[in-house]
Design an enzyme around this catalytic site. Structure first.
Site, PDB file in Angstrom:
ATOM      1  N   LYS A   1      70.208 -71.563 -35.684  1.00 54.54           N
ATOM      2  CA  LYS A   1      69.611 -71.323 -37.022  1.00 54.54           C
ATOM      3  C   LYS A   1      70.127 -72.353 -38.020  1.00 54.54           C
ATOM      4  O   LYS A   1      69.954 -72.207 -39.222  1.00 54.54           O
ATOM      5  CB  LYS A   1      69.973 -69.922 -37.528  1.00 54.54           C
ATOM      6  CG  LYS A   1      69.353 -68.768 -36.784  1.00 54.54           C
ATOM      7  CD  LYS A   1      69.489 -67.466 -37.571  1.00 54.54           C
ATOM      8  CE  LYS A   1      70.866 -66.874 -37.477  1.00 54.54           C
ATOM      9  NZ  LYS A   1      70.957 -65.562 -38.131  1.00 54.54           N
TER      10      LYS A   1
ATOM     11  N   LYS B   1      73.095 -72.752 -38.906  1.00 56.89           N
ATOM     12  CA  LYS B   1      74.103 -72.124 -39.760  1.00 56.89           C
ATOM     13  C   LYS B   1      75.437 -72.215 -39.042  1.00 56.89           C
ATOM     14  O   LYS B   1      75.512 -71.970 -37.839  1.00 56.89           O
ATOM     15  CB  LYS B   1      73.794 -70.628 -39.933  1.00 56.89           C
ATOM     16  CG  LYS B   1      72.761 -70.262 -40.965  1.00 56.89           C
ATOM     17  CD  LYS B   1      72.723 -68.722 -41.112  1.00 56.89           C
ATOM     18  CE  LYS B   1      71.989 -68.329 -42.366  1.00 56.89           C
ATOM     19  NZ  LYS B   1      72.029 -66.886 -42.612  1.00 56.89           N
TER      20      LYS B   1
HETATM   21  N1  C2G Z   1      70.218 -60.040 -47.328  1.00 62.68           N
HETATM   22  C1  C2G Z   1      69.902 -59.323 -48.478  1.00 62.68           C
HETATM   23  N2  C2G Z   1      70.363 -59.742 -49.676  1.00 62.68           N
HETATM   24  C2  C2G Z   1      71.141 -60.871 -49.769  1.00 62.68           C
HETATM   25  C3  C2G Z   1      71.468 -61.589 -48.603  1.00 62.68           C
HETATM   26  C4  C2G Z   1      70.994 -61.153 -47.370  1.00 62.68           C
HETATM   27  O1  C2G Z   1      69.189 -58.291 -48.417  1.00 62.68           O
HETATM   28  N3  C2G Z   1      71.587 -61.259 -50.986  1.00 62.68           N
HETATM   29  C5  C2G Z   1      69.703 -59.549 -46.044  1.00 62.68           C
HETATM   30  C6  C2G Z   1      68.812 -60.577 -45.353  1.00 62.68           C
HETATM   31  O2  C2G Z   1      67.482 -60.480 -45.858  1.00 62.68           O
HETATM   32  C7  C2G Z   1      68.900 -60.136 -43.887  1.00 62.68           C
HETATM   33  C8  C2G Z   1      70.322 -59.547 -43.799  1.00 62.68           C
HETATM   34  O3  C2G Z   1      70.772 -59.312 -45.155  1.00 62.68           O
HETATM   35  O4  C2G Z   1      67.958 -59.083 -43.634  1.00 62.68           O
HETATM   36  C9  C2G Z   1      71.290 -60.492 -43.114  1.00 62.68           C
HETATM   37  O5  C2G Z   1      71.269 -61.715 -43.826  1.00 62.68           O
HETATM   38  P1  C2G Z   1      71.775 -63.035 -43.047  1.00 62.68           P
HETATM   39  O6  C2G Z   1      73.057 -62.754 -42.417  1.00 62.68           O
HETATM   40  O7  C2G Z   1      71.607 -64.196 -43.985  1.00 62.68           O
HETATM   41  O8  C2G Z   1      70.687 -63.109 -41.886  1.00 62.68           O
HETATM   42  P2  C2G Z   1      69.784 -64.356 -41.477  1.00 62.68           P
HETATM   43  O9  C2G Z   1      70.603 -65.567 -41.352  1.00 62.68           O
HETATM   44  O10 C2G Z   1      68.615 -64.322 -42.396  1.00 62.68           O
HETATM   45  O11 C2G Z   1      69.380 -63.971 -39.970  1.00 62.68           O
HETATM   46  O12 C2G Z   1      66.548 -63.048 -36.325  1.00 62.68           O
HETATM   47  C10 C2G Z   1      66.760 -62.875 -37.712  1.00 62.68           C
HETATM   48  C11 C2G Z   1      67.947 -63.665 -38.187  1.00 62.68           C
HETATM   49  O13 C2G Z   1      69.085 -63.425 -37.381  1.00 62.68           O
HETATM   50  C12 C2G Z   1      68.229 -63.325 -39.644  1.00 62.68           C
END
Ligand code: C2G
Length: 131
Positions: free
Chosen positions: A44, A46
């Protein structure tokens, strides 16, 4: 029992994540979190600040989380939903529409993302500003 699943890296755990997990859990009776492996984070583009074991330990401390599985690929979702008898798939709405293809297997719900907080923002906080 209504089972819910959500996916993510959950790096530098913060209140945006907690709110998401709380809302996800409240959609049903059981919440599984598919936690991105360190290798999948790289896929990703990241690099998480904390490794899988550390991120998993933090999630385990959250009352809303009932089960944690590794997320290793983009393609595992259909199999996860089927194998785990999931009723609801949910993600923050920054992903709105991206997982509608799961709609034939389960309900797909996008939850409002919490503004102004992110793992990136936290990682960019300079130590000096904390002094
Ligand atoms: N999230 C949120 N508010 C934020 C940051 C994140 O609601 N301020 C939510 C994101 O929308 C996601 C969850 O928290 O549903 C996890 O966020 P991340 O760890 O950034 O996940 P991401 O990298 O988007 O990975 O297959 C899907 C991916 O693994 C999603």
């Amino acid at each position: 029992m209504k089972k819910v699943i959500t996916y993510g890296s959950f790096d530098t755990l913060h209140y945006g994540h907690i709110l998401l997990l709380k809302r996800a859990r409240e959609l049903g009776d059981h919440l599984t979190v598919a936690l991105s492996s360190d290798a999948f984070n790289l896929a990703k583009n990241k690099i998480s600040h904390f490794d899988f074991a550390q991120r998993e330990a933090l999630l385990k401390a959250i009352t809303y989380v009932d089960d944690i599985i590794p997320e290793d690929t983009w393609e595992q979702k259909r199999n996860d939903v089927t194998q785990l008898n999931i009723d609801i798939f949910t993600m923050g709405d920054d992903w709105a529409g991206k997982f509608d293809f799961l709609g034939d297997l389960c309900e797909v719900i996008y939850l409002p993302r919490t503004p102004r907080i992110s793992s990136t923002a936290i990682k960019n906080i300079h130590v000096s500003s904390l002094a």
